[in-house]
Design an enzyme around this catalytic site. Structure first.
Site, PDB file in Angstrom:
ATOM      1  N   GLU A 135      -3.659   5.631  12.212  1.00 15.20           N
ATOM      2  CA  GLU A 135      -2.796   6.029  11.092  1.00 15.20           C
ATOM      3  C   GLU A 135      -3.640   6.256   9.844  1.00 15.20           C
ATOM      4  OE1 GLU A 135       0.582   3.419  10.642  1.00 15.20           O
ATOM      5  OE2 GLU A 135       0.719   3.838   8.502  1.00 15.20           O
ATOM      6  N   SER A 157       0.870  -1.172   0.000  1.00 14.79           N
ATOM      7  CA  SER A 157       0.000   0.000   0.000  1.00 14.79           C
ATOM      8  C   SER A 157       0.904   1.218   0.000  1.00 14.79           C
ATOM      9  CB  SER A 157      -0.955  -0.021   1.197  1.00 14.79           C
ATOM     10  OG  SER A 157      -0.348   0.439   2.360  1.00 14.79           O
ATOM     11  N   ARG A 200       8.085  -2.833   6.095  1.00 18.85           N
ATOM     12  CA  ARG A 200       7.147  -2.838   4.972  1.00 18.85           C
ATOM     13  C   ARG A 200       6.463  -4.197   4.933  1.00 18.85           C
ATOM     14  NH1 ARG A 200       7.324   1.914   1.795  1.00 18.85           N
ATOM     15  NH2 ARG A 200       5.183   1.216   1.441  1.00 18.85           N
ATOM     16  N   SER A 201       5.353  -4.268   4.208  1.00 19.30           N
ATOM     17  CA  SER A 201       4.643  -5.555   4.160  1.00 19.30           C
ATOM     18  C   SER A 201       5.482  -6.626   3.452  1.00 19.30           C
ATOM     19  CB  SER A 201       3.271  -5.388   3.514  1.00 19.30           C
ATOM     20  OG  SER A 201       3.368  -4.672   2.305  1.00 19.30           O
ATOM     21  N   LYS A 243       9.582   5.308   7.058  1.00 14.65           N
ATOM     22  CA  LYS A 243       9.979   4.115   6.301  1.00 14.65           C
ATOM     23  C   LYS A 243      11.168   4.501   5.426  1.00 14.65           C
ATOM     24  CE  LYS A 243       5.235   2.299   5.675  1.00 14.65           C
ATOM     25  NZ  LYS A 243       4.022   2.577   4.855  1.00 14.65           N
ATOM     26  N   ASP A 268       1.215   8.723   7.229  1.00 14.16           N
ATOM     27  CA  ASP A 268       2.075   7.836   6.440  1.00 14.16           C
ATOM     28  C   ASP A 268       2.036   8.243   4.962  1.00 14.16           C
ATOM     29  OD1 ASP A 268       3.373   5.745   5.147  1.00 14.16           O
ATOM     30  OD2 ASP A 268       1.884   4.225   5.632  1.00 14.16           O
ATOM     31  N   ASP A 294      -4.222   1.192  11.438  1.00 16.45           N
ATOM     32  CA  ASP A 294      -3.880   1.944  10.232  1.00 16.45           C
ATOM     33  C   ASP A 294      -5.058   1.802   9.280  1.00 16.45           C
ATOM     34  OD1 ASP A 294      -2.854   3.125   7.974  1.00 16.45           O
ATOM     35  OD2 ASP A 294      -1.155   1.753   7.719  1.00 16.45           O
ATOM     36  N   GLN A 343      -6.594  -1.408   7.139  1.00 18.54           N
ATOM     37  CA  GLN A 343      -5.489  -2.280   6.736  1.00 18.54           C
ATOM     38  C   GLN A 343      -4.832  -3.044   7.889  1.00 18.54           C
ATOM     39  OE1 GLN A 343      -2.525  -0.905   3.644  1.00 18.54           O
ATOM     40  NE2 GLN A 343      -1.258  -0.714   5.462  1.00 18.54           N
ATOM     41  N   GLU A 344      -4.664  -2.364   9.032  1.00 17.89           N
ATOM     42  CA  GLU A 344      -3.891  -2.997  10.117  1.00 17.89           C
ATOM     43  C   GLU A 344      -4.549  -2.753  11.464  1.00 17.89           C
ATOM     44  OE1 GLU A 344       0.034  -1.269   9.843  1.00 17.89           O
ATOM     45  OE2 GLU A 344       0.129  -1.695   7.707  1.00 17.89           O
ATOM     46  N   LYS A 373       6.596  -0.191  14.334  1.00 16.69           N
ATOM     47  CA  LYS A 373       5.666  -1.261  13.949  1.00 16.69           C
ATOM     48  C   LYS A 373       6.396  -2.197  13.003  1.00 16.69           C
ATOM     49  CE  LYS A 373       3.001   0.787  10.100  1.00 16.69           C
ATOM     50  NZ  LYS A 373       1.689   0.844   9.452  1.00 16.69           N
TER      51      LYS A 373
HETATM   52  P1  PGA Z   1       2.977  -1.295   3.069  1.00 16.44           P
HETATM   53  O1  PGA Z   1       1.989  -0.993   4.281  1.00 16.44           O
HETATM   54  O2  PGA Z   1       4.292  -1.706   3.602  1.00 16.44           O
HETATM   55  O3  PGA Z   1       2.267  -2.389   2.309  1.00 16.44           O
HETATM   56  O4  PGA Z   1       3.048  -0.027   2.257  1.00 16.44           O
HETATM   57  C1  PGA Z   1       2.404  -0.370   5.453  1.00 16.44           C
HETATM   58  C2  PGA Z   1       1.590   0.853   5.799  1.00 16.44           C
HETATM   59  O5  PGA Z   1       0.715   1.314   5.051  1.00 16.44           O
HETATM   60  O6  PGA Z   1       1.830   1.426   6.864  1.00 16.44           O
HETATM   61 ZN    ZN Z   2       0.275   3.038   6.639  1.00 18.57          ZN
END
Ligand code: PGA
Ligand code: ZN
Length: 427
Positions: free
Chosen positions: A284, A42, A365-366, A336, A311, A240, A161-162, A387
Site C-alpha cells: 500500500e 496518517s 482507522r488507527s 475508509k 490510500d 503499508d 507504517q504497517e 484491514k
Molecule cells: P490511519 O492509518 O488510520 O492512521 O490514517 C491507516 C492507513 O494509512 O492505512
Molecule cells: Zn494507508
C-alpha cells in the site's frame, strides 16, 4: 410511513483517548440507530475535513462544534426524511454543508449521521446491518492484520507504517483467523526471545524497536513458520509503506531508514524485497500522495506481480479514484468511510473501483471505537478485503468478532474454499 424524527450527537472518546463523534438517529416509531466515527493519524491531505474545536480544551481536539452542527442544522434538515433513502439523506447533508470537503459542518458530523441512519433503517426492518445494506449476495472478506506497527503508529525507527499478515487459503473466515491468532502469539514469543519490546502500537500490533523494515519481514517469516504455517501458501505478508511520510517534497527523494532513494531506486528496493520475500502479496502507498507519476510507473512495473493499494492519493474520493484509474495508479483502492464522509459516496467509490477491475480493501482507522460498522459494511459490499488491525485490543477484535458472528449467521453457505484475491487458484 416511518421517518427520521431527530438526530442527536455527543462527544465520546476513541481508542487513543481522543474525542470523537457518536450519533443517535431516532425514527418516528422510536427505533434507534447509533454509530461512532473513527479517526486517522496518517491522514491523506485530500481527506474530507474532520472538524475539531481548536483552543485549549482537550488539546484542541474537542468535537463540540461538530456535535452542535448535528444537533442543530442537520437535525432540522433531516426531520421527516425517509431513513431507507440513504442517498437522499446523504445528499441533503452534502448540500447543507455546501463545501467540497465537508469542512463547514465537519465530515465527522456528517458521517456519524450517515452511518447511524443506515443502522436505524436496519433496526427498523429487524435485519442485521450487513443484510440491510447488502441483501443476499454476501461474502466474508480476506482480512489483513497489522501485527508490527511503525511509521506514524509507533515511536520506533521503522519507517514503513504497517506490516500485515493475511490468510491466503482458507475454508472459512474462522479458520483463517485462527491461523492469524496463532501467528500473532508466536510472533510475541519470538520478539520476547530476541530481546525486543512486545509493547503494542495504535492498531494492536507490536511496536518493537527494530533496525529497519527488512528485520520486520524476517521476523514475520520466522513467526509464520514457527506457528506451523507455510509463508505465502497459508499466511502471506502485506505492508503499508505510507510513503507520504518519508517523502521529501523539495528534493523529490524518499528518506527511508538511513537511505535517501530517488523514486527509481525506491522501486528497485521494493523489487528486491519482493524477490527476497515472495510471500509479500500486497503493497500500500509505495509512493507519496504528491508523487502520482512514480506511483503509476511503479504500478506498470509491478502491478502484474503484486497487489498495489492506493490510500492517501485517492482518499476514498470518487473523483480522485476516477483519476487514478485513468492514469493506472495502483490496482486496488483502500476504502475508509471517514475519508469521504458519507455511506453513499463510499458505495459510489467501491462501485467505481469494481467496474474498472480494481480490488477494494476496506479499512478501519488507527483511532477506533467499539463500533463494528466497518465489519458489516465490508460483508455487505463484498469488498473482498478488510484491514482492521491485529487480533488484539478490543476496538480491533470487535470487528473480527462481528465477522465471526456474521459467518455463523450465514452458515455453511459462506464457508467455501476461497483463493485470494480472485477466488481462482492461479497456480
Ligand atoms: P490511519 O492509518 O488510520 O492512521 O490514517 C491507516 C492507513 O494509512 O492505512
Ligand atoms: Zn494507508
Amino acid at each position: 410511513m416511518v421517518y427520521i424524527d431527530s438526530v442527536k450527537a455527543r462527544e465520546v472518546f476513541d481508542s487513543r483517548g481522543n474525542p470523537t463523534v457518536e450519533v443517535d438517529v431516532i425514527l418516528s416509531d422510536g427505533t434507534l440507530g447509533r454509530a461512532a466515527v473513527p479517526s486517522g493519524a496518517s491522514t491523506g491531505e485530500l481527506e474530507a475535513v474532520e472538524l475539531r474545536d481548536g483552543g485549549e480544551r482537550l488539546a484542541g481536539k474537542g468535537v463540540l462544534k461538530a456535535v452542535n452542527n448535528v444537533n442543530t442544522e442537520i437535525n432540522q434538515a433531516l426531520h421527516g426524511l425517509d431513513p431507507m433513502n440513504q442517498g437522499h439523506v446523504d445528499a441533503t447533508m452534502i448540500r447543507l454543508d455546501g463545501t467540497p470537503n465537508k469542512g463547514r459542518l465537519g465530515a465527522n458530523a456528517i458521517l456519524g449521521v450517515s452511518m447511524a441512519t443506515a443502522r436505524a433503517a436496519a433496526n427498523y426492518q429487524h435485519v442485521p446491518l450487513y443484510r440491510y445494506l447488502g441483501g443476499t449476495d454476501l461474502e466474508l472478506p480476506q482480512t489483513f492484520h497489522n501485527v508490527i506497527n511503525g511509521g506514524e503508529h509507533a515511536n520506533n525507527d521503522i519507517d514503513f507504517q504497517e506490516f500485515m499478515i493475511t490468510p491466503v487459503k482458507r475454508q472459512n473466515f474462522r479458520e483463517g483467523f485462527e491461523k492469524i491468532v496463532d501467528t500473532y502469539h508466536t510472533l510475541k514469543q519470538l520478539l520476547d526471545k530476541e530481546g525486543h519490546s512486545t509493547a503494542l502500537g495504535d492498531e494492536g500490533g507490536f511496536a518493537p524497536n527494530l533496525k529497519n523494515s527488512e528485520e520486520a519481514f524476517q521476523l514475520l517469516r520466522k513467526a509464520i513458520i514457527a506457528a506451523g504455517y507455510q509463508p505465502g501458501e497459508e499466511i502471506a505478508i502485506a505492508f503499508d509503506a505510507a510513503a507520504s511520510y518519508f517523502y521529501d517534497k523539495d528534493s523529490g527523494k524518499y528518506n527511508l531508514e538511513g537511505h535517501s532513494y530517488t523514486p527509481d531506486e525506491l522501486g528497485d528496493y521494493y523489487g528486491q524485497l519482493l524477490d527476497r520475500y515472495p510471500e509479500i502479496i500486497s503493497i500500500e502507498d509505495p509512493y507519496s500522495e504528491d508523487d502520482w507519476t512514480n506511483f503509476e510507473k511503479f504500478t506498470k512495473r509491478y502491478g502484474k506481480r503484486v497487489q498495489i493499494v492506493a490510500d492517501d492519493p485517492v482518499c476514498t474520493n470518487p473523483e480522485l479514484v476516477r483519476k487514478a484509474i485513468k492514469g493506472g495508479l495502483g490496482n486496488a483502492i483502500l476504502i475508509k468511510l471517514n475519508q469521504i464522509g458519507t455511506v453513499t459516496e463510499t458505495l459510489e467509490t467501491i462501485r467505481l473501483a469494481r467496474k474498472n477491475g480494481y480490488t477494494t480493501m476496506m479499512s478501519h482507522r488507527s483511532g477506533e471505537t467499539a463500533d463494528t460498522f466497518v465489519a458489516d459494511f465490508t460483508v455487505a459490499t463484498n469488498a473482498a478485503e478488510l484491514k482492521a488491525g491485529a487480533p488484539a485490543r478490543s476496538e480491533r477484535v470487535a470487528k473480527y468478532n462481528q465477522l465471526l458472528r456474521i459467518e455463523e449467521e450465514l452458515g455453511a453457505d459462506s464457508s467455501r474454499l476461497a483463493y485470494f484475491p480472485n477466488d481462482v487458484d492461479l497456480d
